[in-house]
Design a protein around this motif. Sequence first.
Motif, PDB file in Angstrom:
ATOM      1  N   GLY A  31       0.964  -1.337   0.084  1.00 11.92           N
ATOM      2  CA  GLY A  31      -0.017   0.072  -0.083  1.00 11.92           C
ATOM      3  C   GLY A  31       0.914   1.378   0.042  1.00 11.92           C
ATOM      4  N   LEU A  49      -4.793  -4.271  -6.118  1.00 14.27           N
ATOM      5  CA  LEU A  49      -4.212  -3.559  -5.047  1.00 14.27           C
ATOM      6  C   LEU A  49      -3.378  -2.256  -5.386  1.00 14.27           C
ATOM      7  N   GLU A  52       0.908  -4.315  -4.745  1.00 17.56           N
ATOM      8  CA  GLU A  52       0.881  -6.048  -4.566  1.00 17.56           C
ATOM      9  C   GLU A  52       2.414  -6.680  -4.627  1.00 17.56           C
ATOM     10  N   GLU A 108      -2.427  -3.832   2.689  1.00 12.57           N
ATOM     11  CA  GLU A 108      -3.696  -4.199   1.922  1.00 12.57           C
ATOM     12  C   GLU A 108      -3.688  -5.664   1.694  1.00 12.57           C
ATOM     13  N   ARG A 139     -11.233 -10.286  -8.418  1.00 13.09           N
ATOM     14  CA  ARG A 139     -11.199  -9.955  -6.943  1.00 13.09           C
ATOM     15  C   ARG A 139     -12.594 -10.013  -6.025  1.00 13.09           C
ATOM     16  N   VAL A 142     -11.782  -7.331  -0.381  1.00 11.10           N
ATOM     17  CA  VAL A 142     -10.562  -6.417  -0.118  1.00 11.10           C
ATOM     18  C   VAL A 142     -10.440  -5.755   1.200  1.00 11.10           C
ATOM     19  N   HIS A 144      -8.326  -2.985   3.865  1.00 10.12           N
ATOM     20  CA  HIS A 144      -7.056  -2.311   4.435  1.00 10.12           C
ATOM     21  C   HIS A 144      -7.382  -2.206   6.067  1.00 10.12           C
TER      22      HIS A 144
END
Length: 167
Positions: A31, A49, A52, A108, A139, A142, A144
């Motif tokens: 991130g 992301l 990544e 992330e 995906r 997700v 964070h």
Amino acid sequence: MASFTLSDAGGAHLATLLKAQAVFHLAMGSGDPSWSVGAPAEDAAATALQAEFGRREALAVEYAQEDGGGIYSIDGRGSWSATPTPTRHLLIHFQCDLTNGVGQAVRELAIYMNTTRQGGVPAGQKFLRPADIDDPGIRLAVLHPDSAGYITLDGVNRYQLYYLHSF
């Protein structure tokens, strides 16, 4: 306007289809270091992301049921147990080995389905770097983590993550 509600049997059927056909990966990213003062809002439309550094294939995918005495405690969702009986809930278990992303800060995370490897990457290789990936797949979710939830992969500890997906 009224909307349909997915039945338990319908959810269990969808879970069974995914459990049988999908290969799940946990994508990890570093991130942005400025996120230590606040992670960005999740973007449901994003497909990647920000930074990544690798993906780990799921160790296990099991049906799950809510269970007050269950061994899996899922934030905000109570306690759960694995069950062999198909349910509308899938519990996906990831374990990062000692050599996966050593020294990387994890800010992330995302769950992907059906990532495909580049030609020549062995089928038994469970940790994939971005260069090992031909198609990232779909995906599914997700996260964070807040700054208190960040970890740095240290090469000493194995990190485990359980993700519960309900249909």
